[in-house]
Design a protein around this motif. Structure first.
Motif, PDB file in Angstrom:
ATOM      1  N   ILE A  33       6.934 -39.025 -78.778  1.00 36.09           N
ATOM      2  CA  ILE A  33       8.782 -40.487 -77.809  1.00 36.09           C
ATOM      3  C   ILE A  33       8.842 -40.251 -76.804  1.00 36.09           C
ATOM      4  O   ILE A  33       7.726 -39.016 -76.085  1.00 36.09           O
ATOM      5  CB  ILE A  33      10.037 -40.046 -78.505  1.00 36.09           C
ATOM      6  CG1 ILE A  33      10.575 -41.183 -77.822  1.00 36.09           C
ATOM      7  CG2 ILE A  33       9.999 -37.660 -78.353  1.00 36.09           C
ATOM      8  CD1 ILE A  33      12.416 -40.137 -79.072  1.00 36.09           C
ATOM      9  N   ALA A  34       8.854 -41.394 -75.707  1.00 34.43           N
ATOM     10  CA  ALA A  34       8.548 -41.438 -74.951  1.00 34.43           C
ATOM     11  C   ALA A  34      10.264 -42.319 -74.361  1.00 34.43           C
ATOM     12  O   ALA A  34      11.220 -42.393 -75.267  1.00 34.43           O
ATOM     13  CB  ALA A  34       7.702 -42.140 -74.109  1.00 34.43           C
ATOM     14  N   MET A  35      10.431 -41.855 -72.859  1.00 35.26           N
ATOM     15  CA  MET A  35      12.221 -42.623 -72.869  1.00 35.26           C
ATOM     16  C   MET A  35      12.016 -43.718 -72.825  1.00 35.26           C
ATOM     17  O   MET A  35      13.173 -44.484 -73.139  1.00 35.26           O
ATOM     18  CB  MET A  35      12.335 -42.181 -70.814  1.00 35.26           C
ATOM     19  CG  MET A  35      14.124 -42.576 -70.724  1.00 35.26           C
ATOM     20  SD  MET A  35      14.855 -41.629 -72.243  1.00 35.26           S
ATOM     21  CE  MET A  35      16.315 -43.062 -72.102  1.00 35.26           C
ATOM     22  N   TYR A  36      11.483 -44.704 -72.824  1.00 30.07           N
ATOM     23  CA  TYR A  36      10.773 -46.053 -72.787  1.00 30.07           C
ATOM     24  C   TYR A  36       9.567 -46.568 -73.363  1.00 30.07           C
ATOM     25  O   TYR A  36       8.712 -45.848 -72.582  1.00 30.07           O
ATOM     26  CB  TYR A  36      11.225 -46.840 -71.321  1.00 30.07           C
ATOM     27  CG  TYR A  36      12.583 -46.424 -70.875  1.00 30.07           C
ATOM     28  CD1 TYR A  36      13.985 -47.414 -71.344  1.00 30.07           C
ATOM     29  CD2 TYR A  36      13.089 -45.794 -70.198  1.00 30.07           C
ATOM     30  CE1 TYR A  36      15.042 -47.457 -70.685  1.00 30.07           C
ATOM     31  CE2 TYR A  36      14.505 -45.463 -69.498  1.00 30.07           C
ATOM     32  CZ  TYR A  36      15.179 -46.521 -70.219  1.00 30.07           C
ATOM     33  OH  TYR A  36      16.615 -45.867 -69.646  1.00 30.07           O
ATOM     34  N   GLY A  37       9.826 -47.357 -74.131  1.00 32.42           N
ATOM     35  CA  GLY A  37       8.446 -47.462 -75.465  1.00 32.42           C
ATOM     36  C   GLY A  37       7.632 -46.230 -76.055  1.00 32.42           C
ATOM     37  O   GLY A  37       8.933 -45.684 -75.982  1.00 32.42           O
ATOM     38  N   ALA A  38       6.458 -46.993 -75.682  1.00 29.90           N
ATOM     39  CA  ALA A  38       5.548 -45.553 -76.618  1.00 29.90           C
ATOM     40  C   ALA A  38       5.145 -44.837 -76.057  1.00 29.90           C
ATOM     41  O   ALA A  38       4.408 -44.760 -74.797  1.00 29.90           O
ATOM     42  CB  ALA A  38       4.885 -46.493 -77.537  1.00 29.90           C
ATOM     43  N   PRO A  39       4.671 -43.389 -76.729  1.00 33.10           N
ATOM     44  CA  PRO A  39       4.888 -42.169 -75.950  1.00 33.10           C
ATOM     45  C   PRO A  39       2.599 -42.889 -75.137  1.00 33.10           C
ATOM     46  O   PRO A  39       2.046 -43.500 -75.952  1.00 33.10           O
ATOM     47  CB  PRO A  39       4.481 -40.900 -76.562  1.00 33.10           C
ATOM     48  CG  PRO A  39       4.657 -41.825 -78.556  1.00 33.10           C
ATOM     49  CD  PRO A  39       4.569 -42.872 -77.878  1.00 33.10           C
ATOM     50  N   ALA A  40       2.583 -42.216 -74.216  1.00 32.15           N
ATOM     51  CA  ALA A  40       1.335 -41.882 -73.742  1.00 32.15           C
ATOM     52  C   ALA A  40      -0.167 -41.831 -74.802  1.00 32.15           C
ATOM     53  O   ALA A  40      -1.261 -42.577 -75.321  1.00 32.15           O
ATOM     54  CB  ALA A  40       0.609 -41.951 -72.653  1.00 32.15           C
ATOM     55  N   LEU A  41       0.187 -40.907 -75.506  1.00 31.47           N
ATOM     56  CA  LEU A  41      -0.864 -40.581 -75.897  1.00 31.47           C
ATOM     57  C   LEU A  41      -1.122 -40.866 -77.546  1.00 31.47           C
ATOM     58  O   LEU A  41       0.086 -41.006 -78.008  1.00 31.47           O
ATOM     59  CB  LEU A  41      -0.940 -39.308 -76.255  1.00 31.47           C
ATOM     60  CG  LEU A  41      -1.172 -38.204 -74.803  1.00 31.47           C
ATOM     61  CD1 LEU A  41      -0.779 -36.755 -74.915  1.00 31.47           C
ATOM     62  CD2 LEU A  41      -2.438 -38.799 -74.352  1.00 31.47           C
ATOM     63  N   PRO A  42      -1.887 -41.443 -77.968  1.00 31.77           N
ATOM     64  CA  PRO A  42      -1.927 -41.917 -79.557  1.00 31.77           C
ATOM     65  C   PRO A  42      -1.823 -40.824 -81.186  1.00 31.77           C
ATOM     66  O   PRO A  42      -2.296 -39.870 -80.462  1.00 31.77           O
ATOM     67  CB  PRO A  42      -3.343 -43.327 -79.832  1.00 31.77           C
ATOM     68  CG  PRO A  42      -4.359 -42.024 -78.826  1.00 31.77           C
ATOM     69  CD  PRO A  42      -2.898 -41.549 -77.732  1.00 31.77           C
TER      70      PRO A  42
END
Length: 606
Positions: A33-42
């Motif tokens: 999870i990221a604060m906004y959008g998708a997390p950087a790692l798939p």
């Protein structure tokens, strides 16, 4: 099913993000999870982007610390603890990726699921997590850890817990948190609490457990040996449950991580030269250039590594307790700034090599612009004009001396400010107020802080020329912690790091609600409506422009508050170490931060 309700508000702690886009609506459990959008790692990533996935296991790191310790539990509200234990000896449901401003990935938790508005979050625990004693981790352990830390633990945990409306077990390995506050960051922060073993504390009081109680955790390192106040040795657990986890690949490679404690920094450096330590963090640029020429360096057995970073400077310096006179008056605090001859001190101690911290977010795009506030920053500041001090809108820069020891111009300015605040020099050369009380205060320092003491010694001489009497009091680590937790100080050394993603944790650092909570991070005692309001503006920002502008505005208010006399800006870490100790070529944006050493280092024979 277990349920706990908490309704009393407190100061929250969280982290935001630099890139602001619409929240992703998780339709199903996710790997991160990221604060906004998708997390950087798939999903299915191989390893963190800044590790060496093929790093060998073995070797040891032995580092020095100044001072002492009387506890091995960094989650208690009392006691002095080796600082890195909090980061290397404990795990949480989610783990941090230091290559992005704020991204979390499943660690103890296999997946995370949250509502579109993030009013609740649910974690599914992995089914193979065990404690270091071999017993399995349960949902009950997790829930007990959260409630214990949130009620009788260190103050850093109280804020998030106060925002939890309910905590319940929703499946064999599932736990759900529902929040009582409209704050999307809580869904991330609730996944970052350390997890302890409930059974260990059934007959031992958690808050009163002494140094002889070594907490049992799920982490890859366990405390193998220690001697109170002298050393702590952690060994890599070969049976660690997460050895094959992608998040852990290439990390925790060192067999032993040992912290040796010394009463003085110079003694610690001599121990490094003698080979008792095999890694040493240097903070003086002058020493880095001049004293690292001993035989081990000349032979190539010790190498010097410079590790840059992209994080803000934070604030490091001498903090003034604003709760009481004389430092409750901003003019007195500005007079202290004027009397602090940074240019002379920097030349005397560092050969003029190191740059000064110019604001709380200097060295980053979040730093305040010098000169008058403009555009969106000005709009934010105009909301709180009644709470602003001079310089916040029109512009402010730290005093600069001519570099000479006399510092006459700035001292004259200091005299004028003190007179405005009601302090004048009598016939005996003593600075007194209208009631005839002399201007006297104490600088409280922790044992082993030799560099800070050298800085303070020079500063005191300049203050004496103004008729001010200053006592430098050096106490052991336990006394220092006790006094600063109780805000029992006039001026003291202070260091607070900030991230590229400031958020709710700013309330804990500088918020009014934290100012009266003993043991909180708001040691300075800041109670300012503009600070509180701008933190809220950061959290509610809907665009990158607003986020950056609100942070720049907060930086102006904190800097013009004249709360801390800033020292140096360490925008690079200097680490001298055994040539067999290696670290990856690809560095995280946070650089040498928290658990960087030993987390991603390894030991490699020739």
């Amino acid at each position: 099913m277990a349920l706990f309700l908490r309704k009393k508000p407190a100061f929250p702690m969280a982290i935001g993000a630099l890139t602001l886009i619409a929240h992703t609506a998780w339709a199903e459990p996710m790997h991160g999870i990221a604060m906004y959008g998708a997390p950087a790692l798939p999903e299915g990533f191989e390893s963190l982007p800044y590790v060496n996935p093929e790093a060998p296991k073995g070797g040891r790191v032995v580092m020095g610390e100044t001072g002492s310790f009387d506890s091995l539990n960094p989650h208690q509200a009392k006691g002095s603890v080796p600082w890195q234990l909090r980061f290397v000896a404990y795990e949480s449901l989610m783990g941090r990726n230091w290559a992005e401003p704020f991204g979390l990935y499943g660690l103890i938790a296999e997946t995370i699921e949250t509502a579109e508005d993030r009013s609740w979050v649910e974690f599914t625990l992995r089914d193979n997590v065990t404690f270091s004693d071999g017993t399995p981790l349960t949902v009950e352990d997790v829930m007990w850890s959260y409630e214990t830390l949130g009620t009788v633990g260190h103050p850093r945990y109280l804020g998030v817990w106060s925002k939890v409306e309910s905590m319940e077990q929703t499946g064999e390995r599932k736990i759900k948190f529902t929040f009582n506050d409209d704050n999307p960051e809580l869904a991330l922060l609730i996944g970052m609490r350390p997890i302890l073993k409930k059974a260990q504390f059934e007959e031992v009081s958690f808050e009163d457990a002494g140094v002889n109680v070594v907490p049992i955790t799920t982490a890859p390192y366990v405390i193998e040996d220690y001697e109170t106040g002298r050393y702590v040795s952690l060994k890599r657990d070969e049976d660690y449950w997460g050895n094959d986890l992608p998040f852990r690949r290439g990390t925790n490679n060192i067999d032993e991580f040992r912290m040796e404690f010394y009463g003085d920094g110079s003694v610690m450096f001599e121990a490094f030269k003698a080979g008792e330590l095999n890694a040493f963090r240097e903070t003086s640029g002058q020493k880095w250039d001049t004293v690292y020429d001993f035989p081990a360096v000349q032979r190539g057995d010790v190498v010097k590594s410079e590790i840059p970073h992209q994080r803000p400077s934070g604030i490091t310096g001498l903090a003034m307790n604003t709760r009481e006179a004389p430092f409750d008056d901003w003019r007195v605090r500005e007079a202290m700034m004027q009397a602090f001859n940074f240019e002379f001190i920097n030349q005397a101690l560092n050969g003029g090599k190191q740059q000064r911290i110019t604001s709380y977010f200097s060295n980053s795009l979040l730093s305040m612009d010098h000169g008058p506030a403009e555009g969106r920053v000005l709009e934010y500041l105009n909301q709180y004009q009644d709470a602003l001090l001079p310089g916040a809108i029109e512009g402010y820069d730290l005093p600069v001396s001519d570099g000479s020891e006399r510092n006459r111009r700035n001292l004259r300015t200091a005299v004028g400010l003190l007179e405005e605040a009601g302090w004048t020099v009598d016939s005996d050369g003593v600075l007194k107020n209208a009631e005839g009380q002399p201007f006297e205060f104490e600088i409280l320092l922790r044992q082993g802080s030799s560099e800070v003491q050298s800085i303070s010694d020079i500063f005191v001489k300049h203050l004496e020329s103004l008729g001010i009497t200053v006592t430098i009091n050096v106490v052991d680590a336990a006394q220092y912690r006790e006094r600063t937790d109780a805000f029992d100080y006039d001026m003291t050394y202070y260091r607070r790091g900030v991230s590229l993603s400031p958020g709710n944790e700013q309330y804990l650092y500088w918020g009014s609600d934290a100012a009266g909570t003993q043991g909180s991070y708001n040691m300075i005692g800041i109670e300012n409506a503009a600070v509180d309001g701008l933190i809220g503006d950061i959290l509610s920002a809907q665009s990158t422009e607003d986020f950056v502008a609100a942070t720049k505005a907060l930086d102006r208010v904190l800097t013009t508050g004249r709360y801390v006399i800033p020292f140096y800006n360490w925008n690079v870490s200097w680490i001298a170490h055994d040539r067999h100790l290696k670290y990856p070529e690809t560095l995280p944006i946070y650089g040498d931060w928290l658990d960087f050493m030993p987390d991603v280092w390894w030991y490699e024979e020739d």
